[in-house]
Design a protein around this motif. Structure first.
Motif, mmCIF file in Angstrom:
data_model
loop_
_atom_site.group_PDB
_atom_site.id
_atom_site.type_symbol
_atom_site.label_atom_id
_atom_site.label_comp_id
_atom_site.label_asym_id
_atom_site.label_seq_id
_atom_site.Cartn_x
_atom_site.Cartn_y
_atom_site.Cartn_z
ATOM 1 N N GLN A 75 0.831 -1.207 0.000
ATOM 2 C CA GLN A 75 0.000 0.000 0.000
ATOM 3 C C GLN A 75 0.865 1.257 0.000
ATOM 4 O O GLN A 75 0.567 2.224 -0.698
ATOM 5 N N ALA A 76 1.943 1.247 0.779
ATOM 6 C CA ALA A 76 2.848 2.397 0.805
ATOM 7 C C ALA A 76 3.478 2.601 -0.566
ATOM 8 O O ALA A 76 3.603 3.734 -1.039
ATOM 9 N N PRO A 105 -0.672 8.459 -10.368
ATOM 10 C CA PRO A 105 -1.846 7.704 -10.844
ATOM 11 C C PRO A 105 -1.560 6.879 -12.104
ATOM 12 O O PRO A 105 -2.066 5.768 -12.245
ATOM 13 N N GLU A 106 -0.731 7.411 -12.999
ATOM 14 C CA GLU A 106 -0.414 6.673 -14.225
ATOM 15 C C GLU A 106 0.411 5.430 -13.902
ATOM 16 O O GLU A 106 0.160 4.347 -14.441
ATOM 17 N N GLN A 107 1.398 5.585 -13.022
ATOM 18 C CA GLN A 107 2.222 4.443 -12.632
ATOM 19 C C GLN A 107 1.378 3.386 -11.927
ATOM 20 O O GLN A 107 1.529 2.189 -12.161
ATOM 21 N N LEU A 139 -1.134 -1.886 -11.709
ATOM 22 C CA LEU A 139 -2.302 -2.715 -11.417
ATOM 23 C C LEU A 139 -2.754 -3.506 -12.644
ATOM 24 O O LEU A 139 -3.188 -4.654 -12.525
ATOM 25 N N GLU A 140 -2.646 -2.915 -13.826
ATOM 26 C CA GLU A 140 -3.010 -3.629 -15.051
ATOM 27 C C GLU A 140 -2.066 -4.801 -15.295
ATOM 28 O O GLU A 140 -2.507 -5.900 -15.641
ATOM 29 N N ARG A 141 -0.756 -4.574 -15.097
ATOM 30 C CA ARG A 141 0.207 -5.676 -15.253
ATOM 31 C C ARG A 141 -0.087 -6.787 -14.253
ATOM 32 O O ARG A 141 0.013 -7.974 -14.567
ATOM 33 N N ARG A 142 -0.446 -6.412 -13.031
ATOM 34 C CA ARG A 142 -0.752 -7.402 -11.996
ATOM 35 C C ARG A 142 -2.008 -8.203 -12.352
ATOM 36 O O ARG A 142 -2.041 -9.426 -12.185
ATOM 37 N N ARG A 143 -3.027 -7.510 -12.888
ATOM 38 C CA ARG A 143 -4.240 -8.215 -13.318
ATOM 39 C C ARG A 143 -3.925 -9.207 -14.435
ATOM 40 O O ARG A 143 -4.411 -10.340 -14.429
#
Length: 100
Positions: free
Chosen positions: A70-71, A78-80, A85-89
């Motif tokens: 979370q940290a 926001p872009e990073q 998150l997209e790569r993780r999904r």
């Protein structure tokens, strides 16, 4: 002309800039690329380490890892964050497909 005080001032500025530059830590860690065998060994090592923990230790470990993530996410732009998150999904979807 007062050249000596000017030289002393320039030297002081250069020394302070040098000291400041040396005190700065790297923002991003350079992580070494692991071979698939090394990744698998590291994963097995972590699984064994977690398996040896008591349920309370395991919960505390997972909570600490969650707070670290979370940290890290909060420190991103926001872009990073969206890209991460997209790569993780995608990775999770690929992992799910391989597991079925």
């Amino acid at each position: 002309m007062n050249v000596k005080p000017m030289l002393v001032a320039v030297a002081a500025v250069l020394l302070s800039v040098g000291a400041y530059a040396q005190s700065q830590t790297q923002v991003y860690k350079v992580k070494p690329k692991l071979t698939p065998e090394q990744r698998e060994a590291k994963r097995a090592e972590m699984k064994a380490k977690i398996a040896q923990m008591t349920p309370e230790e395991r919960a505390a470990f997972k909570k600490a890892r969650h707070e670290q993530m979370q940290a890290r996410l909060n420190a991103m732009t926001p872009e990073q964050r969206a890209k991460f998150l997209e790569r993780r999904r995608q990775h999770k979807a690929q992992h799910d497909q391989e597991g079925k």
